[in-house]
Write a protein that holds these residues in place. Structure first.
Motif, PDB file in Angstrom:
ATOM      1  N   PRO A  68       0.909  -1.343  -0.141  1.00  0.00           N
ATOM      2  CA  PRO A  68       0.376   0.201  -0.164  1.00  0.00           C
ATOM      3  C   PRO A  68       0.873   1.157  -0.108  1.00  0.00           C
ATOM      4  CG  PRO A  68       0.541  -0.721   2.353  1.00  0.00           C
ATOM      5  CD  PRO A  68       0.936  -1.837   1.244  1.00  0.00           C
ATOM      6  N   THR A  69       0.324   2.801  -0.419  1.00  0.00           N
ATOM      7  CA  THR A  69       0.821   3.914  -0.453  1.00  0.00           C
ATOM      8  C   THR A  69       0.723   3.848   1.616  1.00  0.00           C
ATOM      9  OG1 THR A  69      -1.486   5.336  -0.250  1.00  0.00           O
ATOM     10  CG2 THR A  69      -0.093   4.419  -2.573  1.00  0.00           C
ATOM     11  N   ILE A 103      -2.848   5.521   2.492  1.00  0.00           N
ATOM     12  CA  ILE A 103      -4.057   3.674   1.981  1.00  0.00           C
ATOM     13  C   ILE A 103      -3.184   3.238   4.198  1.00  0.00           C
ATOM     14  CG2 ILE A 103      -4.397   1.330   1.492  1.00  0.00           C
ATOM     15  CD1 ILE A 103      -3.787   2.812  -0.742  1.00  0.00           C
ATOM     16  N   ASP A 125     -12.383  -1.032   0.477  1.00  0.00           N
ATOM     17  CA  ASP A 125     -12.271   0.303  -0.368  1.00  0.00           C
ATOM     18  C   ASP A 125     -10.853   0.816  -0.309  1.00  0.00           C
ATOM     19  OD1 ASP A 125     -15.143   0.772  -1.013  1.00  0.00           O
ATOM     20  OD2 ASP A 125     -14.778   2.676  -0.191  1.00  0.00           O
ATOM     21  N   LEU A 126     -10.198   0.647   0.540  1.00  0.00           N
ATOM     22  CA  LEU A 126      -9.094   0.755   0.882  1.00  0.00           C
ATOM     23  C   LEU A 126      -8.002  -0.232   0.577  1.00  0.00           C
ATOM     24  CD1 LEU A 126      -8.773   2.599   4.361  1.00  0.00           C
ATOM     25  CD2 LEU A 126      -7.503   3.685   1.733  1.00  0.00           C
ATOM     26  N   ASN A 159      -9.471  -2.850  -2.187  1.00  0.00           N
ATOM     27  CA  ASN A 159      -9.306  -1.890  -3.845  1.00  0.00           C
ATOM     28  C   ASN A 159      -8.403  -1.106  -3.886  1.00  0.00           C
ATOM     29  OD1 ASN A 159     -11.453  -3.927  -3.037  1.00  0.00           O
ATOM     30  ND2 ASN A 159     -12.733  -2.798  -3.065  1.00  0.00           N
ATOM     31  N   GLN A 160      -8.048   0.219  -3.366  1.00  0.00           N
ATOM     32  CA  GLN A 160      -7.137   1.129  -3.858  1.00  0.00           C
ATOM     33  C   GLN A 160      -5.933   0.146  -3.773  1.00  0.00           C
ATOM     34  OE1 GLN A 160      -7.540   5.368  -2.469  1.00  0.00           O
ATOM     35  NE2 GLN A 160     -10.117   4.534  -1.845  1.00  0.00           N
ATOM     36  N   ALA A 161      -5.480  -0.719  -2.890  1.00  0.00           N
ATOM     37  CA  ALA A 161      -3.811  -1.160  -2.601  1.00  0.00           C
ATOM     38  C   ALA A 161      -3.740  -1.432  -3.930  1.00  0.00           C
ATOM     39  CB  ALA A 161      -3.835  -1.590  -1.375  1.00  0.00           C
ATOM     40  N   TYR A 162      -5.145  -2.594  -4.210  1.00  0.00           N
ATOM     41  CA  TYR A 162      -5.140  -2.881  -5.489  1.00  0.00           C
ATOM     42  C   TYR A 162      -5.346  -2.734  -6.768  1.00  0.00           C
ATOM     43  CZ  TYR A 162      -3.997  -7.572  -2.715  1.00  0.00           C
ATOM     44  OH  TYR A 162      -3.830  -8.480  -1.774  1.00  0.00           O
ATOM     45  N   ALA A 163      -5.269  -1.416  -7.339  1.00  0.00           N
ATOM     46  CA  ALA A 163      -5.769  -0.154  -8.304  1.00  0.00           C
ATOM     47  C   ALA A 163      -6.639  -1.349  -8.745  1.00  0.00           C
ATOM     48  CB  ALA A 163      -4.191  -0.150  -8.629  1.00  0.00           C
ATOM     49  N   THR A 220     -10.251  -0.985 -10.616  1.00  0.00           N
ATOM     50  CA  THR A 220     -11.131  -0.069 -11.502  1.00  0.00           C
ATOM     51  C   THR A 220     -12.360  -0.525 -10.883  1.00  0.00           C
ATOM     52  OG1 THR A 220     -10.938  -1.723 -13.465  1.00  0.00           O
ATOM     53  CG2 THR A 220      -9.429  -0.510 -13.906  1.00  0.00           C
TER      54      THR A 220
END
Length: 219
Positions: free
Chosen positions: A83-84, A87, A189-190, A192-196, A198
């Motif tokens: 993760p960033t 995140i 949601d976080l 899903n964002q970490a795994y990029a 769409t």
């Protein structure tokens, strides 16, 4: 053996649900549990996420009644996103709060069941009483009445005490249950964002969701 005394993430050998938990108290497990020697809260969030359950339904061996078997060589190869920093920080904050809420909810349930045992002679609570936060006040009273049976009818004072206890104990627990769901959605949601992922990939995940996803789909 000394790894048991260190922080770790416990999980079951037979998984009907994603139920990975953090232990920081040096607990020991039996041969039906495994653990990872880490206290990484982001990893804990990933393992409990809808995305990982979707993945593991297709990746881990299936057992009787569609339970999953997290065999070691498969767990070693799980794809874990990096993760960033933002995140990770947001996920860790949510996980800490969820751990705190879970501890409070477990203590509330123990206290409530003890009260029912002492005050209403309910030695074996039903599944409904074990999930009291899902009940409204009328259902709560009706379930206690049903378990006691016709031989032990509730008095007016007994009903009044049940409604008071609902307001005092169950209402706050229901609020925490609602907060839990909000936090779990935030974590999903976080992740899903970490795994990029769409938006279309997230939609596909829910359209092809396996049984027993850890949270219901957003409406």
């Amino acid at each position: 053996w000394d790894a048991f005394e260190k922080p770790k993430i416990f999980y079951q050998e037979i998984q009907f649900h994603p139920a990975y938990s953090l232990d920081v108290e040096g607990r020991f497990g039996n041969n039906k549990t495994f653990f990872l020697s880490t206290d990484d809260l982001f990893l804990l969030a990933v393992l409990n996420s809808p995305l990982m359950w979707w993945h593991n339904w297709r990746y881990l061996p299936h057992m009787k009644d569609e339970a999953l078997s997290p065999v070691a060589f498969r767990m070693e190869e799980l794809p874990i996103a990096e993760p960033t920093p933002s995140i990770r920080a947001a996920a860790e904050t949510a996980v800490r709060r969820l751990i705190e809420i879970t501890s409070r909810q477990q203590q509330t349930q123990r206290t409530l069941l003890d009260w029912l045992r002492v005050e209403y002679a309910i030695e074996k609570p039903s599944n409904k009483l074990l999930a009291a936060t899902e009940l409204d006040s009328d259902t709560w009273v009706a379930e206690v009445k049903r378990i006691r049976g016709k031989k032990h009818p509730l008095t007016a004072a007994g009903i009044h005490a049940l409604r008071d206890e609902y307001t005092r104990t169950i209402d706050p627990a229901r609020a925490l249950a609602a907060e839990t769901l909000r936090l779990e959605r935030t974590l999903s949601d976080l992740i899903n964002q970490a795994y990029a992922l769409t938006p279309s990939e997230i939609d596909l995940m829910w359209q092809t969701a396996p049984p027993r996803m850890p949270i219901p789909p957003a409406v």
